[in-house]
Design a protein around this motif. Structure first.
Motif, PDB file in Angstrom:
ATOM      1  N   THR A 140       0.846  -1.192   0.000  1.00 20.92           N
ATOM      2  CA  THR A 140       0.000   0.000   0.000  1.00 20.92           C
ATOM      3  C   THR A 140       0.884   1.246   0.000  1.00 20.92           C
ATOM      4  OG1 THR A 140      -0.110  -0.061   2.420  1.00 20.92           O
ATOM      5  CG2 THR A 140      -1.894  -1.123   1.203  1.00 20.92           C
ATOM      6  N   PRO A 141       0.443   2.330  -0.614  1.00 22.03           N
ATOM      7  CA  PRO A 141      -0.870   2.510  -1.230  1.00 22.03           C
ATOM      8  C   PRO A 141      -0.954   1.895  -2.623  1.00 22.03           C
ATOM      9  CG  PRO A 141       0.421   4.498  -1.499  1.00 22.03           C
ATOM     10  CD  PRO A 141       1.257   3.560  -0.674  1.00 22.03           C
ATOM     11  N   GLY A 142      -2.185   1.638  -3.062  1.00 24.44           N
ATOM     12  CA  GLY A 142      -2.397   1.163  -4.415  1.00 24.44           C
ATOM     13  C   GLY A 142      -2.483   2.327  -5.388  1.00 24.44           C
ATOM     14  N   PHE A 143      -2.715   2.017  -6.643  1.00 22.97           N
ATOM     15  CA  PHE A 143      -2.814   3.056  -7.663  1.00 22.97           C
ATOM     16  C   PHE A 143      -4.051   2.804  -8.520  1.00 22.97           C
ATOM     17  CE2 PHE A 143       0.133  -0.263  -8.938  1.00 22.97           C
ATOM     18  CZ  PHE A 143      -0.350  -0.672 -10.171  1.00 22.97           C
ATOM     19  N   LYS A 144      -4.489   3.866  -9.173  1.00 23.02           N
ATOM     20  CA  LYS A 144      -5.736   3.836  -9.949  1.00 23.02           C
ATOM     21  C   LYS A 144      -5.495   3.188 -11.306  1.00 23.02           C
ATOM     22  CE  LYS A 144      -7.487   7.686 -11.553  1.00 23.02           C
ATOM     23  NZ  LYS A 144      -8.165   8.996 -11.651  1.00 23.02           N
TER      24      LYS A 144
END
Length: 521
Positions: free
Chosen positions: A251-255
């Motif tokens: 994390t964090p993830g991405f769009k």
């Protein structure tokens, strides 16, 4: 030089200055990694320049352009942006782009507490600072000092500044207090200190520096390598996470774009489909019953108040119109108090008459009944006023002929009043249905969608309608799943648009019938 020539030169100078400003704004937008915004700004600005810079031409567009531009910016763009989000995994866990998520992970550092140093910050008489470091936790070793540093020139955005520890002589200066140390924290965080043994120390707290190393290292193929165990995390553009071979997600993830996954979920995921279908059914039922009850009550009062023999009709109309004059949110909050199970006046009356205290907010059926009661109270004055105006437009000789034929009030309503007002009233009833389809304020203030369904993946309330359910998914207790909320919003928009088309069709039909029945001249 003639006045016309001067005016022309001034106009060309203004146009040139505006064009240069537009190009500068487009360049800055593109440099900020926003190419789509840059293209849109260029297109809109170029259109405005073309229209307003041409003398004596495009006169109509000079008046139409502001409205068209406003519609594109404030109506079309939000709609298209919402639709686009509905095809992504955009949520609280996938807010960043892939590049920004990679940069965040590369910026992570691991602190070696075993090699930590306590530091003292000293201020010399010329505005500079020196750091004196001693081994922490009672470790053996000499105290080391840095040279004089100008910490005031170092900011959080500065590149890492390296200072070497070499001076073992006692450092002179005035120790700074805690407040000044906190103020200088951005500079201390950007500072890297090189020890004589070759270790690099980084800021580890208000009183500590310690050896730091990056947790991840960038690889040529775009993956990340863990510096401790050598594991590799690769970007998974299906899930929007950097993932290791065993399946661990970072994390964090991405769009990322996920296509029709949200729409497929509405149809195929049984755990999601159950509450969603129930909420959709209740939304349609709530809107239809509200319109039905409000129309029946408002139309009945309008007919009763149209009776010529009724005294004080104006006073009655004024009193019955008051619910519409009071702001809706105030009426809703008042009713919320009236329906309180323990202290509300409604339950006090029911307890005194029948010995019962209904749980209006805990029982799903009673909560829905309460919502319909409150919304009928809020909506009937609107229908009453509309129906009163339509009844006044009916020719009086129709009722006189009916009275001569011996017809009663019910016959007059069924054969004269209802047929003549139902068609002009129908588009307004469709509008009322569409309004209640998105009546977020009522649900939010009265029940907030409660009571909730049990054992659901996403929190969903038995009194939620689609718009309040979407709000909960996007902004409250469902993980801020903006992509799913946008997909549901797109579905709601399609339904409301269909209702608008239906309304326009009814209006065209009503106009055609009116024109056909109009007397020929």
């Amino acid at each position: 030089m003639s006045a016309q020539t001067t005016s022309s030169l001034t106009r060309h100078a203004v146009v040139a200055a505006t064009a240069l400003t537009l190009l500068w704004a487009v360049f800055r937008t593109y440099a900020a990694n926003q190419p789509m915004w840059a293209v849109g700004l260029l297109a809109l600005g170029a259109a405005a320049l073309t229209i307003y810079a041409s003398a004596g031409k495009n006169v109509a567009w000079k008046y139409l352009f502001p409205g068209v531009a406003g519609m594109l910016l404030f109506a079309a763009f939000p709609l298209l942006y919402t639709v686009q989000i509905g095809f992504t995994n955009y949520s609280s866990g996938h807010l960043l782009t892939e590049d920004r998520a990679r940069a965040y992970l590369l910026d992570q550092r691991e602190v070696d507490e075993a090699g930590a140093y306590d530091f003292t910050l000293l201020r010399d008489g010329k505005g500079g600072h020196r750091l004196t470091l001693t081994p922490a936790d009672g470790r053996d070793g000499p105290a080391l000092s840095t040279a004089v540093l100008d910490l005031n020139t170092i900011t959080a955005e500065s590149a890492a500044v390296t200072a070497t520890l070499a001076d073992t002589s006692p450092a002179s200066g005035t120790p700074v207090d805690l407040r000044e140390r906190i103020a200088l924290r951005p500079a201390l965080q950007a500072l890297r200190i090189q020890t004589p043994g070759g270790a690099v120390l980084g800021y580890a707290g208000l009183r500590e520096y310690a050896p730091v190393r990056p947790l991840w290292q960038a690889q040529p193929d775009g993956s990340l390598k863990h510096t401790a165990d050598g594991s590799v995390a690769r970007p998974n553009r299906d899930t929007g996470f950097f993932e290791t071979a065993p399946g661990q997600t970072l994390t964090p993830g991405f769009k990322v774009n996920i296509g029709f996954a949200h729409y497929t979920r509405m149809l195929t995921d049984a755990d999601f489909r159950g509450p969603f279908v129930a909420i959709f059914g209740w939304t349609v039922t709530f809107s239809a019953l509200t319109v039905l009850f409000s129309t029946a009550l408002g139309l009945g009062l309008a007919v009763a108040l149209n009776w010529e023999g009724l005294k004080h009709r104006t006073l009655y109309r004024t009193l019955l119109f008051l619910p519409y004059a009071v702001p809706g949110f105030i009426s809703i909050l008042v009713f919320k108090g009236l329906f309180n199970q323990n202290f509300g006046e409604i339950n006090a009356i029911l307890d005194g008459l029948f010995g019962i205290r209904p749980a209006w907010f805990a029982d799903p059926l009673l909560a829905k009944a309460m919502i319909l009661i409150v919304n009928t109270w809020l909506g009937y004055p609107y229908i009453m006023v509309l129906a009163t105006g339509l009844i006044k437009a009916i020719p009086a000789d129709l009722y006189e002929a009916s009275a001569i034929a011996g017809a009663g009030p019910w016959t007059n309503f069924r054969r004269i009043t209802a047929p003549l007002i139902i068609k002009p009233l129908m588009p307004l009833l469709i509008s009322a249905f569409a309004f209640n389809f998105n009546n977020f304020v009522l649900i939010s203030l009265l029940t907030d969608g409660r009571p909730d369904y049990l054992n659901t993946k996403l929190p969903a309330g038995t009194t939620d309608i689609l718009v309040s359910y979407t709000y909960r998914i996007a902004f409250t207790d469902a993980g801020q799943n903006f992509g799913l909320a946008a997909a549901i919003s797109t579905l709601i928009f399609g339904m409301v648009a269909l209702m608008a088309l239906l309304q326009l069709r009814f209006m065209r039909g009503a106009d055609a019938n009116h024109n056909a029945k109009a007397p020929k001249r």
